[in-house]
Design a protein around this motif. Structure first.
Motif, mmCIF file in Angstrom:
data_model
loop_
_atom_site.group_PDB
_atom_site.id
_atom_site.type_symbol
_atom_site.label_atom_id
_atom_site.label_comp_id
_atom_site.label_asym_id
_atom_site.label_seq_id
_atom_site.Cartn_x
_atom_site.Cartn_y
_atom_site.Cartn_z
ATOM 1 N N GLY A 189 -9.658 -2.765 -2.636
ATOM 2 C CA GLY A 189 -8.836 -2.203 -1.573
ATOM 3 C C GLY A 189 -9.060 -0.725 -1.308
ATOM 4 O O GLY A 189 -8.921 -0.274 -0.163
ATOM 5 N N PHE A 190 -9.424 0.051 -2.307
ATOM 6 C CA PHE A 190 -9.599 1.484 -2.089
ATOM 7 C C PHE A 190 -10.877 1.796 -1.330
ATOM 8 O O PHE A 190 -11.016 2.892 -0.776
ATOM 9 C CB PHE A 190 -9.558 2.235 -3.424
ATOM 10 C CG PHE A 190 -8.181 2.273 -4.034
ATOM 11 C CD1 PHE A 190 -7.195 3.093 -3.503
ATOM 12 C CD2 PHE A 190 -7.871 1.479 -5.116
ATOM 13 C CE1 PHE A 190 -5.914 3.114 -4.046
ATOM 14 C CE2 PHE A 190 -6.590 1.497 -5.671
ATOM 15 C CZ PHE A 190 -5.621 2.312 -5.132
ATOM 16 N N SER A 191 -11.816 0.841 -1.287
ATOM 17 C CA SER A 191 -13.021 1.039 -0.477
ATOM 18 C C SER A 191 -12.911 0.353 0.876
ATOM 19 O O SER A 191 -13.299 0.910 1.904
ATOM 20 C CB SER A 191 -14.262 0.534 -1.224
ATOM 21 O OG SER A 191 -14.159 -0.854 -1.505
ATOM 22 N N THR A 192 -12.355 -0.865 0.900
ATOM 23 C CA THR A 192 -12.247 -1.593 2.171
ATOM 24 C C THR A 192 -11.059 -1.116 3.002
ATOM 25 O O THR A 192 -11.077 -1.212 4.219
ATOM 26 C CB THR A 192 -12.105 -3.101 1.923
ATOM 27 O OG1 THR A 192 -10.977 -3.347 1.060
ATOM 28 C CG2 THR A 192 -13.361 -3.669 1.274
ATOM 29 N N ARG A 193 -10.011 -0.636 2.351
ATOM 30 C CA ARG A 193 -8.814 -0.106 3.005
ATOM 31 C C ARG A 193 -8.264 -1.070 4.073
ATOM 32 O O ARG A 193 -8.153 -0.709 5.246
ATOM 33 C CB ARG A 193 -9.104 1.265 3.615
ATOM 34 C CG ARG A 193 -9.477 2.309 2.581
ATOM 35 C CD ARG A 193 -9.635 3.674 3.187
ATOM 36 N NE ARG A 193 -10.122 4.635 2.217
ATOM 37 C CZ ARG A 193 -10.385 5.913 2.491
ATOM 38 N NH1 ARG A 193 -10.182 6.376 3.719
ATOM 39 N NH2 ARG A 193 -10.829 6.721 1.551
ATOM 40 N N PRO A 194 -7.896 -2.265 3.670
ATOM 41 C CA PRO A 194 -7.363 -3.215 4.656
ATOM 42 C C PRO A 194 -6.010 -2.766 5.179
ATOM 43 O O PRO A 194 -5.228 -2.113 4.478
ATOM 44 C CB PRO A 194 -7.237 -4.515 3.845
ATOM 45 C CG PRO A 194 -7.066 -4.064 2.431
ATOM 46 C CD PRO A 194 -7.912 -2.831 2.298
ATOM 47 N N HIS A 195 -5.749 -3.146 6.429
ATOM 48 C CA HIS A 195 -4.467 -2.842 7.046
ATOM 49 C C HIS A 195 -3.470 -3.983 6.869
ATOM 50 O O HIS A 195 -2.279 -3.806 7.118
ATOM 51 C CB HIS A 195 -4.655 -2.560 8.531
ATOM 52 C CG HIS A 195 -5.593 -1.438 8.805
ATOM 53 N ND1 HIS A 195 -6.826 -1.616 9.389
ATOM 54 C CD2 HIS A 195 -5.488 -0.118 8.531
ATOM 55 C CE1 HIS A 195 -7.442 -0.460 9.491
ATOM 56 N NE2 HIS A 195 -6.669 0.466 8.976
ATOM 57 N N PHE A 196 -3.974 -5.163 6.490
ATOM 58 C CA PHE A 196 -3.105 -6.307 6.221
ATOM 59 C C PHE A 196 -3.820 -7.233 5.261
ATOM 60 O O PHE A 196 -5.026 -7.114 5.013
ATOM 61 C CB PHE A 196 -2.716 -7.047 7.512
ATOM 62 C CG PHE A 196 -3.856 -7.739 8.211
ATOM 63 C CD1 PHE A 196 -4.137 -9.081 7.977
ATOM 64 C CD2 PHE A 196 -4.658 -7.060 9.118
ATOM 65 C CE1 PHE A 196 -5.190 -9.720 8.620
ATOM 66 C CE2 PHE A 196 -5.699 -7.683 9.775
ATOM 67 C CZ PHE A 196 -5.969 -9.016 9.521
#
Length: 250
Positions: A189-196
């Motif tokens: 998550g810290f690289s892809t940074r999804p919004h949902f």
């Protein structure tokens, strides 16, 4: 960027509002039309062709729902657009054709299907198509690399990760253990940074989506809701459901 409010405002029809008993097959034009008529967002899948087009189809091979056989990746867009869904007169669409059909009337939730081989051509084609589309749309994928590709190619497009708690069932055995491990617990998550996050209803509740939702403010979609029990679980643990097999509100 935060996920748009419309993402959770209405239930999301899984692969369109399909109903095989009425001759409406998943991901085909009639399924999109039915979802629009019901004012439901449309979840759809895209697959890459031999000539770099994005086709609206879930399976990476022909035959389960369509005429013909063989991998989509070995066929051109023109060849696939001529493929009919079984027992119907309808044919496979490109992502661009789906956008033309929907024309912004309901949101699109586009899942990028992946061969987990690092090939990002499908996301690049998606970016080209969506550059001229003004309707509400988000992208998502199981493959963290494709989510990262969405972030890089379309930084202003809301993006999500499709996920589950474990990846040890038969579908995932094609991946190397390291690939499966990289998908666990939303650790990318810290690289892809999804919004949902879109999470498997059968494995809710789970710590990772709870943290994403309650700590980082990522809306949680539950897939794929088919039963009354699953609907109750989605209402308890998620912000909205991706559904099939029934029509919410009826």
């Amino acid at each position: 960027m935060r996920a748009p409010d419309w993402l959770t405002r209405r239930p999301v029809a899984h692969r369109g509002l399909h109903d095989a008993a009425r001759g409406i097959i998943e991901n085909m034009p009639a399924a999109a039309d039915a979802a629009i008529a019901g004012n439901f967002a449309i979840e759809c899948d895209i697959q890459l062709t031999a000539d770099g087009e994005a086709m609206v189809h879930h399976d990476d091979t022909l035959g389960r729902l369509t005429e013909g056989s063989g991998p989509l990746l070995a066929k051109t867009a023109a060849e696939l657009k001529a493929v009919k869904f079984k027992d119907t007169s309808e044919q496979m669409m490109t992502l661009g054709e789906l956008c033309t059909l929907v024309a912004g009337r309901v949101p699109l939730v586009v899942e990028v299907k992946s061969h987990f081989d690092g090939d990002r051509k499908l996301v690049r084609r998606m970016a080209e198509v969506l550059s001229s589309y003004s309707g509400p749309v988000v992208g998502m994928s199981f493959d963290p690399d494709q989510v990262l590709a969405l972030r890089e190619a379309m930084p202003n497009l809301p993006r999500g990760i499709t996920a589950q708690r474990t990846y040890d069932d038969g579908y995932w055995t094609k991946l190397r253990p390291a690939q499966r491990d990289s998908m666990l617990h939303l650790r990318h998550g810290f690289s892809t940074r999804p919004h949902f996050v879109a999470f498997w209803i059968s494995q809710l509740p789970a710590p990772a989506p709870w943290i994403a939702r309650n700590v980082f403010g990522c809306p949680l979609l539950a897939w794929t809701v088919r039963t009354a029990d699953q609907r109750e679980r989605a209402a308890r643990y998620a912000d909205q459901m991706i559904f099939e097999g029934f029509v919410p509100g009826t």
